[in-house]
Design an enzyme around this catalytic site. Structure first.
Site, short mmCIF file in Angstrom:
data_model
loop_
_atom_site.label_atom_id
_atom_site.label_comp_id
_atom_site.label_asym_id
_atom_site.label_seq_id
_atom_site.Cartn_x
_atom_site.Cartn_y
_atom_site.Cartn_z
N ASP A 101 0.86 -1.19 0.00
CA ASP A 101 0.00 0.00 0.00
C ASP A 101 0.89 1.24 0.00
OD1 ASP A 101 -2.98 0.99 1.93
OD2 ASP A 101 -2.11 1.73 0.06
N HIS A 209 -7.89 0.23 7.30
CA HIS A 209 -8.25 1.59 6.88
C HIS A 209 -9.52 2.04 7.60
CE1 HIS A 209 -5.98 0.95 2.83
NE2 HIS A 209 -5.17 1.12 3.84
N HIS A 240 -7.55 7.27 7.36
CA HIS A 240 -6.41 6.37 7.13
C HIS A 240 -6.69 5.56 5.88
CE1 HIS A 240 -4.13 2.47 8.40
NE2 HIS A 240 -3.31 3.28 7.75
N HIS A 334 2.98 6.97 5.54
CA HIS A 334 3.77 6.07 6.39
C HIS A 334 4.21 4.78 5.68
CE1 HIS A 334 -0.39 5.06 8.30
NE2 HIS A 334 -0.16 4.13 7.42
N PRO A 383 -2.38 6.98 14.37
CA PRO A 383 -3.66 6.34 14.66
C PRO A 383 -3.46 5.16 15.61
CG PRO A 383 -2.89 5.69 12.48
CD PRO A 383 -1.88 6.64 13.03
N MET A 386 -9.42 1.31 17.32
CA MET A 386 -10.68 2.06 17.33
C MET A 386 -11.33 2.11 18.70
SD MET A 386 -13.00 -0.54 15.15
CE MET A 386 -12.95 -2.30 15.44
N SER A 390 -5.76 7.86 19.57
CA SER A 390 -4.82 8.24 18.53
C SER A 390 -4.06 9.46 19.06
CB SER A 390 -5.56 8.59 17.23
OG SER A 390 -6.22 7.45 16.71
N HIS A 409 4.27 4.84 13.45
CA HIS A 409 3.13 5.15 12.59
C HIS A 409 1.78 4.76 13.17
CE1 HIS A 409 2.58 0.95 11.57
NE2 HIS A 409 1.73 1.19 10.61
N ALA A 411 -0.25 1.74 16.18
CA ALA A 411 -0.14 0.87 17.36
C ALA A 411 0.61 -0.42 17.05
CB ALA A 411 -1.53 0.57 17.91
#
Lengths: 486, 152
Positions: A101, A209, A240, A334, A383, A386, A390, A409, A411
């Protein structure tokens, strides 16, 4: 890959560990891992430290093979890896050092809204965002670009889409590198990659994402927070995402294309997935040109997603843009490789810096930082998962001295997708998040389970390490209140 | 796979992605089973019915795919990547594979091509790419096996 690292790990200080270059034949430099005592025990349990050692074997590598505290196992390079190579020394570029990615990254948009403004309509807001922002498998962007436009945006970066009305003028200024890498060549991008990219510019994707509605929970640096337009209780939006199918295909194409290149140049690799080419070779230059094109596509993708998110807020709250104040704070990449100048043995050298799951973190005064942030340092967006936090950090001088201008970048995963699904069996992750005041919607059947908070390391620990190590410092802690995922 | 049926596919643990482990009695079946595993990783894909609900097949037709690679592992990678591309770009699923040519460096396969009903299907995850990570087809006493890492 579960394989405990049994090699030598020497403590440098409270935040750093060394894998000496005597660990395996072929290592040209030491490995240096940023972690505290707790994190290093988790890190030891997968193959990622061996990958740090493997990267240390790359030709032209300068100083150290680095790993940030969110390190975990990847392809060739670990996730959380940083390596700089000197092209003048036969230094190489490796697609594995960027990742599938290309320019996966994060941006943060502030608003004038406070949590109390959003809470009564949080369900509606998340539903609106879920409707308006394409997510998941098969998601198609409502904003379509034809082939000619796609090639142009690959050349020009996010300014291309801003000029077409999908953003604000300051968005470009507040994007790393102004949302564009020079030297992009869409002709180095395959037809298949272009096909995969058509229709996906302005889609979130899937997996890890997300688009999150977040609240500023704590401010550590009031002056820096004020400059960014952040205050406690204020609502922000974090996005993200990356280069979607176009970038994945570019990586796949060039891993294939470069398969025999190490042999051609007499490069002995401890891991075939470190496939690479000298930066100055035709092969290296072609990959660089294609990678830059994919990176520019990713910035356009995040810019269009921003446009869609702004639209959703405007529609729901019936407020005009100046009232909403949804300004882009910053956008960071990142997963990327960039040519950057660093001092090597007293000489300024242009190095090829690979950041794979690592974020640029330039300190105060650096000329690449937007003027408004130059006194405080480049914003670094981290980030978490959830369910927890962040962060907004800023770069510090230590990053230029020790990590080629890089920081962590995110966790970092600590649990496989399969283990996360098994762990979630019989539970409703959605309801658990709701009990914490977080409204989450995901398109995929397994999305919330695979991405549950327990699957990740604690970002507070990860950020604590980079702060203590002097490579970036905390400005704000954020917490999610709304999440949409693919 | 089960104790009584050693062949098939299963999804195994991997830190960030998915490991697709495949066992089959023959090389051709290894490829076919890997294809089934790839589709199962994406989700429960339902096919779009053709106009005639009484039709016994939903096939949009039969197509031939030819690929070449340096070795069998490369062929498997390219084969699955082709299926992934067709699903992503054309929302197609291929099945009923018949290999017209299959050697160490090239294959030609014909398959039914069916349109996927994206609304009726239950998607689990987007597969970004089939990686080359540790990609090695191993011959066993009963056939062949391979573990593919799918980037999610």
């Amino acid at each position: 890959m579960d394989k405990r690292f049994e090699g030598k790990l020497e403590r440098i200080d409270a935040c750093r560990w060394r894998i000496p270059k005597s660990h395996k034949p072929g290592m040209r430099v030491d490995g240096v891992v940023y972690a505290d005592d707790r994190l290093i025990e988790t890190i030891r349990n997968d193959y990622s430290l061996e990958q740090v050692a493997n990267v240390a074997c790359l030709p032209g590598i300068v100083r150290h093979s680095l790993a940030m505290p969110d390190i975990h196992f990847g392809y060739g390079f670990c996730i959380g890896g940083v390596a700089a190579t000197n092209p003048l020394d036969g230094g190489v570029i490796s697609p594995g050092g960027v990742g599938y990615d290309i320019n996966c990254g994060v941006r943060l948009i502030r608003t004038n809204l406070m949590e109390a403004d959003v809470r009564p309509r949080l369900n509606d807001l998340v539903n609106q965002l879920f409707r308006d922002v394409p997510t998941g498998v098969g998601g198609k962007s409502p904003i379509q670009f034809d082939r000619k436009e796609l090639k142009q945006l690959m050349r020009e970066g996010s300014k291309f889409v801003v000029d077409r009305g999908y953003g604000l003028a300051d968005d470009v200024e507040n994007t790393e590198g102004h949302g564009r890498l020079d030297g992009a060549d869409p002709e180095a991008v395959s037809e298949r990659a272009i096909e995969r990219g058509m229709g996906q510019c302005g889609t979130l994707g899937s997996g890890n994402h997300f688009l999150e509605v977040q609240v500023v929970q704590k401010v550590f640096e009031p002056k820096a927070a004020e400059i960014m337009g952040l205050r406690e209780g204020g609502v922000c939006v974090m996005i993200h995402s990356g280069s979607r199918g176009l970038g994945y295909q570019v990586c796949d194409d060039y891993v294939r294309e470069l398969n025999d290149t190490p042999r051609k140049f007499g490069i002995d690799l401890p891991d075939p997935q470190l496939v690479c080419a000298p930066v100055h070779s035709n092969e290296g230059q072609r990959y660089l040109a294609a990678m830059r094109a994919a990176a520019n596509y990713a910035w356009c993708n995040r810019q269009v997603l921003t446009h869609l998110a702004r639209g959703a807020f405007e529609h729901l709250f019936k407020l005009r843009p100046p009232q909403l104040g949804m300004a882009l704070i910053y956008d960071v990449a990142h997963n990327i490789a960039k040519m950057e100048p660093y001092d090597v043995d007293g000489k300024s050298c242009s190095l090829c810096v690979h950041r794979k799951g690592a974020t640029r973190a330039f300190p105060p005064g650096h000329p690449e930082i937007p003027r408004r942030y130059r006194d405080i340092g480049q914003p670094v967006l981290i980030p978490g998962d959830m369910g927890r936090n962040s962060y907004v950090l800023v770069g510090r001088e230590g990053s230029m001295r020790d990590t080629f201008g890089s920081s962590c970048h995110g966790a970092g995963r600590r649990m496989s997708r399969g283990a996360a699904i098994r762990d979630a069996k019989g539970r409703s992750i959605r309801n658990e998040l709701l009990e914490k005041g977080i409204v989450a919607r995901a398109r995929g059947r397994t999305g919330l389970d695979e991405e549950q908070p327990a699957a990740y390391k604690d970002v507070n620990e990860v950020v604590g390490v980079v702060d203590a190590a002097g490579i970036s410092r905390r400005v704000c802690q954020l917490r999610p209140i709304g999440v949409i995922k693919g | 796979m089960s104790p009584t049926n050693p062949f098939g596919f299963e999804l195994r643990d991997h830190t960030a992605d998915i490991a697709l482990h495949v066992r089959a009695a023959s090389m051709e079946m290894l490829f076919v089973t890997a294809a089934e595993g790839l589709y199962a990783t994406i989700g429960d894909l339902k096919c779009r019915c053709v106009a005639d609900p009484a039709a016994t097949t939903h096939s949009a037709g039969r197509e031939s795919v030819s690929l070449h690679a340096a070795d069998r592992e490369g062929l498997l990678h390219h084969f699955l990547s082709e299926l992934l591309y067709r699903f992503e770009i054309r929302q197609e699923r291929l099945s009923a594979f018949v290999f017209d040519k299959f050697d160490d460096t090239a294959l030609t396969v014909s398959a039914d091509v069916v349109a996927v009903d994206m609304d009726a299907s239950v998607m689990d995850r987007e597969v970004k790419a089939v990686t080359y990570h540790d990609l090695r087809i191993v011959q066993t006493a009963s056939g062949y096996e391979v573990t593919l890492i799918l980037d999610i």
